[in-house]
Write a protein that holds these residues in place. Structure first.
Motif, short mmCIF file in Angstrom:
data_model
loop_
_atom_site.label_atom_id
_atom_site.label_comp_id
_atom_site.label_asym_id
_atom_site.label_seq_id
_atom_site.Cartn_x
_atom_site.Cartn_y
_atom_site.Cartn_z
N ALA A 40 43.52 39.11 44.20
CA ALA A 40 43.94 38.48 42.95
C ALA A 40 45.45 38.58 42.84
N PRO A 41 46.08 37.72 42.05
CA PRO A 41 47.54 37.76 41.90
C PRO A 41 48.02 39.13 41.44
N GLY A 42 49.01 39.65 42.15
CA GLY A 42 49.59 40.94 41.79
C GLY A 42 48.76 42.14 42.19
N LYS A 43 47.66 41.92 42.90
CA LYS A 43 46.81 43.04 43.29
C LYS A 43 46.69 43.12 44.81
N GLU A 44 46.27 44.28 45.27
CA GLU A 44 46.06 44.46 46.70
C GLU A 44 44.78 43.76 47.15
N ARG A 45 44.71 43.50 48.44
CA ARG A 45 43.50 42.90 48.99
C ARG A 45 42.36 43.90 48.86
N GLU A 46 41.22 43.40 48.41
CA GLU A 46 40.10 44.26 48.04
C GLU A 46 38.87 43.93 48.87
#
Length: 124
Positions: A40-46
């Motif tokens: 998601a925008p602004g987040k790390e790959r999950e």
């Protein structure tokens, strides 16, 4: 050369469903695992989930357990991510990836090959 081609994502209302596909080519994947990730925008790959190609065994992140299902079609060399009961927080770019070996892995760094990513947007 391993290639992963993902299907187009889309816009879906909360509570709806969407299926992504990941067509793999370039080698036999019988000793590989396929992972699904999202960012998601602004987040790390999950990590979302992973499938061991040979046995079909799967693992999932707690956030999607019971809502998402990973499956494969050996004849088409394609892996699917069926997403049900979608929530706005599932909005992200989704990626499939390939990792050599039979151990199901959750860390993105352990996956060597990646698809191009596809946008999934869930509206409230």
């Amino acid at each position: 050369q391993v290639q992963l081609v993902e299907s187009e994502g889309g816009l879906v209302q909360a509570g709806g469903s969407l299926r992504l596909s990941c067509a793999a080519s370039g080698r036999s994947f019988s000793s590989y695992c396929i992972g699904w990730f999202r960012q998601a925008p602004g987040k790390e790959r999950e990590f979302v989930g992973a499938l061991r190609w040979s046995s079909g065994r799967t693992i999932y992140a707690e956030s999607v357990e019971g809502r998402f299902t990973i499956s494969r079609d050996n004849a088409k060399n394609t892996v699917y991510l069926q997403m049900n009961s979608l929530k706005p927080e599932d909005t992200a770019v989704y990626y499939c990836a390939v990792s050599q070996g039979l151990l199901l892995k959750t860390e993105p760094a352990l996956y060597a090959y990646w698809g191009q990513g596809t946008q999934v947007t869930v509206s409230s």
